[in-house]
Write a protein that holds these residues in place. Structure first.
Motif, PDB file in Angstrom:
ATOM      1  N   TRP A  93       5.544  60.935  36.682  1.00  0.00           N
ATOM      2  CA  TRP A  93       4.181  61.085  36.160  1.00  0.00           C
ATOM      3  C   TRP A  93       3.888  60.092  35.045  1.00  0.00           C
ATOM      4  O   TRP A  93       2.726  59.841  34.712  1.00  0.00           O
ATOM      5  CB  TRP A  93       3.930  62.517  35.688  1.00  0.00           C
ATOM      6  N   MET A 104      -2.442  61.357  27.547  1.00  0.00           N
ATOM      7  CA  MET A 104      -0.985  61.394  27.496  1.00  0.00           C
ATOM      8  C   MET A 104      -0.507  61.304  26.050  1.00  0.00           C
ATOM      9  O   MET A 104      -0.836  60.350  25.350  1.00  0.00           O
ATOM     10  CB  MET A 104      -0.378  60.262  28.307  1.00  0.00           C
ATOM     11  N   ARG A 115       2.668  68.979  32.370  1.00  0.00           N
ATOM     12  CA  ARG A 115       1.417  68.426  32.892  1.00  0.00           C
ATOM     13  C   ARG A 115       0.475  69.594  33.100  1.00  0.00           C
ATOM     14  O   ARG A 115       0.816  70.580  33.756  1.00  0.00           O
ATOM     15  CB  ARG A 115       1.652  67.683  34.199  1.00  0.00           C
ATOM     16  N   TYR A 129      -0.843  65.147  29.904  1.00  0.00           N
ATOM     17  CA  TYR A 129       0.610  64.965  30.008  1.00  0.00           C
ATOM     18  C   TYR A 129       1.168  64.985  28.595  1.00  0.00           C
ATOM     19  O   TYR A 129       0.745  64.197  27.745  1.00  0.00           O
ATOM     20  CB  TYR A 129       0.923  63.633  30.688  1.00  0.00           C
TER      21      TYR A 129
END
Length: 148
Positions: A93, A104, A115, A129
């Motif tokens: 990912w 992220m 996630r 994330y």
């Protein structure tokens, strides 16, 4: 249920590197004399320590119905199911499965992650994330807040 809180601290080896940066700057200043050498040693170590501390000060929290990740504060009501990622899946990912629109909070020295799908239709972010050393605990905390 206790609120979840984690600080994504830098690894110990990075702190060792701050000393090496100080030694390197001290050696660069050596031709200028003893005082600049000491100043370079102390100043270089201090500047490197500030940089490592700043990078390692990111926090991930689940508190008051919100997911707080670094500077972002996301209401849990805008999030879907949380998926705990092992090292292999987290690496996927971070690389070939990554969506550039995703939020992220990524720390390369932390191998596992969570996630979380973003379910708010007005938000173009597909998922969040988050690097974490405790992905199951973070996912459980998010699911508990969302459940009630």
């Amino acid at each position: 249920m206790q609120p979840y809180e984690e600080r994504l601290t830098a690894p110990r080896s990075w702190w060792f590197m701050t000393a090496l940066v100080g030694v390197a700057l001290g050696l660069i200043m050596l031709p200028l004399g003893t005082l600049p050498l000491v100043g370079g040693l102390i100043g270089g170590t201090a500047l490197a320590a500030v940089a490592v501390s700043s990078y390692g000060s990111a926090r991930v929290r689940v508190v008051a119905g919100s997911l707080v990740a670094g500077d972002a504060r996301i209401p849990v009501s805008a999030l879907g199911a949380a998926e705990a990622l092992d090292a292999e899946e987290a690496a996927a990912w971070r690389t070939h499965k990554a969506d550039p629109r995703a939020f992220m909070l990524l720390r390369g020295y932390i191998r596992t992650a969570v996630r979380v799908e973003v379910t708010d239709p007005s938000d173009p972010t597909p998922y969040v994330y988050l690097s974490t050393r405790h992905p199951e605990r973070l996912a459980a905390a998010l699911d508990a807040v969302r459940a009630g």
